[in-house]
Write a protein that holds these residues in place. Structure first.
Motif, PDB file in Angstrom:
ATOM      1  N   PRO B 244       7.010  68.224  22.092  1.00  0.00           N
ATOM      2  CA  PRO B 244       6.657  68.635  20.607  1.00  0.00           C
ATOM      3  C   PRO B 244       7.129  67.586  19.574  1.00  0.00           C
ATOM      4  CG  PRO B 244       7.638  70.633  21.641  1.00  0.00           C
ATOM      5  CD  PRO B 244       7.916  69.324  22.716  1.00  0.00           C
ATOM      6  N   ASN B 245       8.340  66.773  20.159  1.00  0.00           N
ATOM      7  CA  ASN B 245       8.697  65.832  19.051  1.00  0.00           C
ATOM      8  C   ASN B 245       8.285  64.511  19.440  1.00  0.00           C
ATOM      9  OD1 ASN B 245      10.679  67.319  17.173  1.00  0.00           O
ATOM     10  ND2 ASN B 245      11.378  67.713  19.270  1.00  0.00           N
ATOM     11  N   PRO B 320       7.423  68.914  11.804  1.00  0.00           N
ATOM     12  CA  PRO B 320       7.692  70.167  10.728  1.00  0.00           C
ATOM     13  C   PRO B 320       8.274  69.680   9.651  1.00  0.00           C
ATOM     14  CG  PRO B 320       9.241  69.930  12.838  1.00  0.00           C
ATOM     15  CD  PRO B 320       8.241  68.679  13.032  1.00  0.00           C
ATOM     16  N   ARG B 321       8.797  68.417   9.473  1.00  0.00           N
ATOM     17  CA  ARG B 321       9.225  67.952   8.138  1.00  0.00           C
ATOM     18  C   ARG B 321       8.019  67.963   7.114  1.00  0.00           C
ATOM     19  NH1 ARG B 321      14.556  65.955   7.943  1.00  0.00           N
ATOM     20  NH2 ARG B 321      15.417  66.110   9.914  1.00  0.00           N
ATOM     21  N   HIS B 324       6.412  71.722   7.122  1.00  0.00           N
ATOM     22  CA  HIS B 324       7.070  72.775   6.467  1.00  0.00           C
ATOM     23  C   HIS B 324       8.225  72.043   5.445  1.00  0.00           C
ATOM     24  CE1 HIS B 324       5.823  75.593   9.280  1.00  0.00           C
ATOM     25  NE2 HIS B 324       6.026  74.717  10.104  1.00  0.00           N
ATOM     26  N   PRO B 325       7.635  71.722   4.389  1.00  0.00           N
ATOM     27  CA  PRO B 325       8.505  70.681   3.473  1.00  0.00           C
ATOM     28  C   PRO B 325       9.537  71.780   3.040  1.00  0.00           C
ATOM     29  CG  PRO B 325       6.471  71.248   2.450  1.00  0.00           C
ATOM     30  CD  PRO B 325       6.387  71.675   3.795  1.00  0.00           C
TER      31      PRO B 325
END
Lengths: 550, 326
Positions: B244-245, B320-321, B324-325
Motif C-alpha cells: 500500500p505504501n 494517506p497524508r 486524509h489531511p
C-alpha cells in the motif's frame, strides 16, 4: 482468555542464559552481546541501561527470539515460559510475537504504517493472529486508549498516524502492545523522542497499564532517571556485557561499579552564571509565520549577552527553533527586527553580507543529517575555511588541524567520512565546522539531545571550554533542563510562540514560578524511584495536570 | 472542497495547458520543416503559379497564426482537418478527413495496447511481488535474468523469435495480425496474440523491477520491523504493509509503459503488418501529409498526458497524508 495461561506473579517468565549475539560489519562477524543473563518474573519490569552500542536493543529483541538483519543469535538459551526460543521454529516464534510478547519501539512515528488507521494496527495481531472478533478487539482497544488517557479515545483510532502527535502515537503503540494482553512487553526507548512534559504523561500511563494487567516488561533506555520510575530491577550494560545488576533502589543508592557511577554523575556539570549588560544580539519584537499562516512567533524579544550562554527552553512547537531560523535569516520575520552588535540584520539570508553570515553559525541536533555523507572531514571543515576566510592548500590544512585539536580529535580523522564517526565525534565535527568561520555567536539547536549521557557531558564540557577560550556567545536551544543547568547563564522560557520568561538562571530556576515554567521544571525526571508517584500525587492534588498539560 | 479533488482538478487543468503548449510546438515545428507539400506533390518542374494555386486551395498561403487558429478550432470540435493525400495535380479531391483515417487505426492500437497491458501489468506485479518476497533466492534471480534478457533484445528480434517458435514451428498463432473493421472480438484476440506477447516481453521487466525495488526499499522501514515483531507472516507483510505504501513509484512506471504501448510500437506493427497508428504516422511523415502527422502527434500527446495524470491521481489517493489531511 488469558487468565488461564497467566501464571502467578513472581513465577519466572523469561530466563535468558549466556546470550551471545553477533553482528556483521567490515566483512566479518563481531560479538555485540557477550554472554548476558536475564531473569524476569511475571509482573516485573527490568530496566536495561547503557550507552548506544551497548547492545541493549539487540538484547531486548533477542527476548522475542528476533535478530535484526545483519545480526544473529549465536548461542545461549532463551527460555520463555518453558520453551527455548533459540531452537523453536520461525513459525512458532511468530505465534508468540505480537500475542504473548509485544514490542514498543522508540520512534512511534516511523513504526506505524502510514497506510492504515491506528485502530487497525492496534488490533492487527489480536484479530489476525489470535482470532478475536474484530468488533470485540476494537472495543477493547478503545478501552485501552481511555486507560492510557488519550484524547477522544472513541475516535482517535480512526485517524492515520500522521494525524496525531508523537506523544499520542507512543501511547497508541503501548495500546497496540497491550491489545493481545501479552505476558511480556519490550519497551525500546519509548520516551526518548518526547518532550519532558509529554514524557511524564506517557510514563505514568505505561506504568499504570502494565501494573493493571500484571504484564512483565523489559524497559530499555539510556536515561537513568526514567528507568528509575519504571523498573523493579536494573541491569547496566556496556559493550555487550553486564556491568552491574541490582534492584532499583539498591542500584540508585549504592552503585558498585565505577562505570555505573559515571552514568550517575553526568548531570553534575553546572556552570556558574555571570551577569552581563553587553548584548551581542537583540531579537526585537519579532513575529514570524510559515507561509503567511498561523503565527509561530508572537512578539518575541530576547537579549543575548556577549560571551555568555542563553538557553531557550520549551516543548516542541513552542517556537524555539523558529526563533533560531529568524535570527539566521532562514525565516524572515513578518514584523520586528534582529539587531547584531547594534545594527539591524537584513531579514533575508540572501541579503546578508559574508561577514554577517560568518559571525553567526549554527550547530544542529542531528549531526548525521547536517553533514553531507559523501564529504570527508577535510571537505566539511575546509569548506567554511575557504568560503569565509579564503584559506587554501597548506594554510587551510594547518588551520584544519588546529580546529581538530580544539575539538579534541586528531589528524587521523581528516580523511574519514561521517559514517566512520561515532555520534559524539560527528557532533564535534559539526562544532569544528561552526568554529571554522571564526563566529561570534553560535546557535546550538538541541545539539546534545540525540546523544548518550556520557557523550553529552563531553560535548557540553567542550562547548564550555571553547567559550572560555574564544569568548563565544551561545544560544542554546533545548528541552532538557539538565543541559540548561549545565551550560547557561540566562534562560528564556517559550510557550506557543511567546516568551514566558527571560532572566538569570538562578532567578528562573527558583520559585516563584509562572505555571508553565513550573510544569516544565517539575517534569524533569529525577533519580528517585518515587519521583513519578510523588509528582502525580502532587499534581492531582493541585489539579494542575489537566489544565496545564493538555 | 476536499484537497484531493482540488489537486486532481489542478492536474487536469495543467494537463490541458500542456496539451495546448504541445499543439503550439507541434504546429510551429512542422512549419519550420524544410520542403513544401505543394512542391512535393507537383514536382520540381511545376510552374510557380500552379504551386501557388495549389497552396491556396489547401489554405497554405494564409499566415501561420490564422492557420493555427483554424486548426485549433477544428481540433476542439473533433475535426482534425482533411488529409493532404488524395489530392493530386489532377485537381480532383479524393482526400479523406483525418479523423476517418485515424479513427480505426487508433482503435486497433488501443486494442493491442489493452491486450498487452492486460497480460503484462498483472504479470509484472505478480513477478515483482514474489521476487521481493523471495529476495535473493534462485526464483528471484531467474525472474530478473529472464525479464532483463527479453528487454535487452530489440523488439523486432523478440517478435521474429516468437514468430519462429509460435507460428512457423508450432503453428499456434498466425504470424500476420491483419485485422480489419469486421474482425470479431475473439478472432481479433487470436490474431493480435503474437504482437501483444512481444510487447509484454518488452515492457514486463521495467514494471516488475520497479515493483520489486519499491517493495524492497520499504522492507527496511521501522514499521515493517514492527509488523514482523507483531508476528505477521512474510507474505502478509508485503501485501498488507509494504505494497500500500509502494504504489506511487509502481504506478508511475506502469503509466510510462502503457504510454509506450500506445505511442511507441511502430516496429512491432511493421513486423506483424498490424494496421495501427504508428504505421499511419510514419507513412504520413514520408508523404508530408501534415494534417495526419499533426493529428497523430496530438493523440500521442494526449495519451501521455492522460496516463501520467492517471498515475498522479493513483499516487495521491494511495497517500494517506494527502487523502486524509490533518
Amino acid at each position: 482468555m488469558n487468565s488461564e495461561r497467566r501464571g502467578e506473579k513472581g513465577e519466572i517468565l523469561l530466563e535468558m542464559k549466556d546470550i551471545v549475539i553477533d553482528g556483521f560489519s567490515d566483512d566479518k562477524w563481531h560479538e555485540i552481546v557477550k554472554g548476558v543473563d536475564v531473569t524476569l518474573r511475571r509482573g516485573e519490569i527490568m530496566g536495561l541501561i547503557g550507552e548506544s552500542g551497548a547492545g541493549k536493543s539487540t538484547l531486548g529483541l533477542a527476548a522475542m527470539g528476533f535478530a535484526r538483519p545483519g545480526c544473529r543469535l549465536t548461542s545461549g538459551t532463551i527460555l520463555f515460559d518453558g520453551s527455548d526460543l533459540m531452537t523453536t521454529s520461525e513459525a512458532d516464534k511468530r505465534k508468540l510475537r505480537g500475542s504473548r510478547i509485544a514490542y514498543v519501539a522508540q520512534s512511534a512515528a516511523a513504526s506505524f504504517n502510514p497506510a492504515h488507521t491506528l485502530i487497525e494496527q492496534t488490533v492487527e495481531a489480536t484479530v489476525r493472529r489470535l482470532g478475536k472478533p474484530e468488533a470485540e478487539a476494537k472495543a477493547d482497544a478503545r478501552k485501552l486508549y481511555r486507560d492510557l488517557q488519550l484524547p477522544h479515545p472513541d475516535t482517535i483510532g480512526d485517524r492515520y498516524p500522521h494525524q496525531v502527535s508523537g506523544g499520542q502515537l507512543q501511547r497508541v503503540m503501548t495500546a497496540m502492545a497491550m491489545s493481545p494482553r501479552p505476558d511480556l512487553i519490550i519497551f525500546d526507548e519509548p520516551t526518548t523522542a518526547l518532550d519532558v512534559t509529554t514524557q511524564v504523561e506517557v510514563l505514568a500511563s505505561m506504568r499504570d497499564i502494565v501494573e493493571q494487567y500484571n504484564t512483565a516488561g523489559i524497559y530499555i533506555t539510556h536515561d537513568l532517571a526514567v528507568v528509575a520510575q519504571m523498573a523493579d530491577q536494573i541491569k547496566v550494560l556496556r559493550y555487550g556485557e553486564t556491568i552491574e545488576d541490582a534492584d532499583t533502589r539498591t542500584m540508585l543508592s549504592n552503585p558498585k561499579k565505577e562505570y555505573t557511577k559515571s552514568l550517575w554523575s553526568v548531570r553534575s556539570i553546572e556552570k556558574a552564571e555571570e551577569e552581563s549588560d553587553d548584548n551581542i544580539l537583540r531579537v526585537d519584537h519579532v513575529d514570524a509565520s510559515y507561509g503567511g499562516g498561523v503565527k509561530v512567533l508572537d512578539d518575541v524579544t530576547i537579549d543575548v549577552p556577549r560571551g555568555h550562554t542563553i538557553a531557550i527552553v520549551g516543548e516542541s512547537g513552542s517556537g524555539k527553533s523558529t526563533t533560531a531560523r529568524a535570527i539566521t535569516g532562514l525565516l524572515p520575520p513578518t514584523k520586528g527586527q534582529v539587531l547584531f552588535n547594534g545594527t539591524p540584520l537584513p531579514p533575508m539570508l540572501k541579503d546578508r553580507s559574508v561577514e554577517q553570515l560568518q559571525k553567526i553559525q549554527m550547530i544542529y541536533q542531528m549531526a548525521d543529517t547536517a553533514m553531507n555523507p559523501r564529504h570527508t572531514v577535510r571537505d566539511i571543515i575546509g569548506r567554511p575555511l575557504e568560503f569565509y576566510l579564503g584559506l587554501r592548500g597548506a594554510e587551510r590544512d594547518r588551520r584544519l588541524l588546529e580546529l581538530l585539536e580544539m575539538i579534541e580529535l586528531n589528524e587521523t580523522f581528516v580523511d574519514r567520512l561521517p559514517a566512520e564517526l561515532s555520534g559524539g565525534q560527528k557532533q564535534r565535527i559539526c562544532i569544528a565546522r561552526a568554529l571554522a568561520a571564526n563566529p561570534e555567536l553560535i546557535i546550538c539547536d538541541e545539539v546534545t539531545s540525540a546523544l548518550d549521557q556520557i557523550v553529552q557531558k563531553g560535548i557540553l564540557e567542550l562547548l564550555l571550554r571553547l567559550q572560555r577560550e574564544l569568548g563565544l556567545t551561545y544560544i542554546f536551544i533545548t528541552h532538557d533542563i539538565a543541559t540548561v543547568k549545565a551550560i547557561s547563564d540566562q534562560i528564556v522560557v517559550m510557550l506557543e510562540g511567546r516568551v514566558v520568561e527571560q532572566g538569570m538562571k538562578s532567578d528562573i530556576l527558583a520559585p516563584p514560578f509562572p505555571d508553565y515554567t513550573k510544569l516544565l521544571l517539575s517534569s524533569v525526571p529525577e533519580m528517585d524511584p518515587d519521583w513519578l508517584t510523588n509528582l502525580l500525587a502532587q499534581r492531582e492534588q493541585e489539579g494542575g495536570l489537566a489544565s496545564a498539560g493538555n | 472542497m476536499h484537497p484531493v479533488v482540488r489537486t486532481v482538478l489542478q492536474r487536469l487543468g495543467l494537463g490541458l495547458v500542456t496539451l495546448f503548449v504541445v499543439s503550439l510546438i507541434l504546429f510551429s515545428s512542422i512549419e519550420f520543416l524544410p520542403g513544401d507539400f505543394g512542391e512535393a506533390v507537383l514536382g520540381q518542374a511545376a510552374l510557380p503559379e500552379t504551386v501557388a494555386a495549389f497552396r491556396k486551395e489547401l489554405g497554405l498561403d494564409l499566415p501561420m497564426h490564422e492557420r493555427y487558429w483554424q486548426w485549433l478550432k477544428g481540433m476542439l470540435t473533433g475535426d482534425m482537418g482533411n488529409s493532404f493525400s488524395g489530392r493530386g495535380a489532377s485537381g480532383q479531391d479524393r482526400s479523406r478527413p483525418v479523423v476517418e483515417l485515424l479513427g480505426p487505426r487508433l482503435a486497433n492500437t488501443l486494442f493491442l495496447a489493452a491486450m498487452a497491458a492486460v497480460i503484462s501489468v498483472p504479470l509484472a506485479l505478480f513477478l515483482g511481488i514474489t521476487a521481493a518476497l523471495y529476495r535473493n533466492s534462485i526464483y528471484d534471480r531467474t525472474v530478473n535474468a529472464l525479464t532483463l534478457t527479453t528487454i535487452s533484445f530489440p523488439e523486432f528480434f523478440v517478435a521474429y523469435c516468437l514468430i519462429l517458435i509460435l507460428s512457423s514451428f508450432t503453428k499456434i498463432f498466425p504470424s500476420l495480425a491483419n485485422v480489419g473493421p469486421e474482425t470479431e472480438f475473439w478472432e481479433r484476440v487470436y490474431l493480435t496474440a503474437l504482437p501483444a506477447l512481444t510487447l509484454t516481453l518488452v515492457i514486463v521487466a521495467h514494471m516488475m523491477r520497479m515493483t520489486r525495488a519499491a517493495i524492497i526499499n520499504l522492507m527496511a522501514s521501522p514499521y515493517i520491523e514492527m509488523a514482523e515483531l507483531k508476528g505477521t507472516p512474510k507474505a502478509e507483510i508485503i501485501l498488507r504493509h509494504a505494497l500500500p505504501n509502494a504504489w506511487a513509484p509502481i504506478v508511475t512506471v506502469i503509466a510510462f509503459n502503457l504510454a509506450y504501448l500506445v505511442v511507441g510500437v511502430v516496429v512491432v506493427e511493421v513486423v506483424f503488418v498490424y494496421p495501427g497508428v504508428g504505421q499511419l504516422m510514419v507513412d504520413a511523415v514520408t508523404t508530408r501529409d501534415v494534417p495526419v502527422v499533426q493529428g497523430c502527434a496530438m493523440v500521442f500527446a494526449a495519451t501521455y498526458i492522460l496516463l501520467n495524470l492517471f498515475a498522479d491521481i493513483i499516487s495521491i489517493i494511495t497517500n494517506p497524508r494527502l487523502l486524509h489531511p490533518r
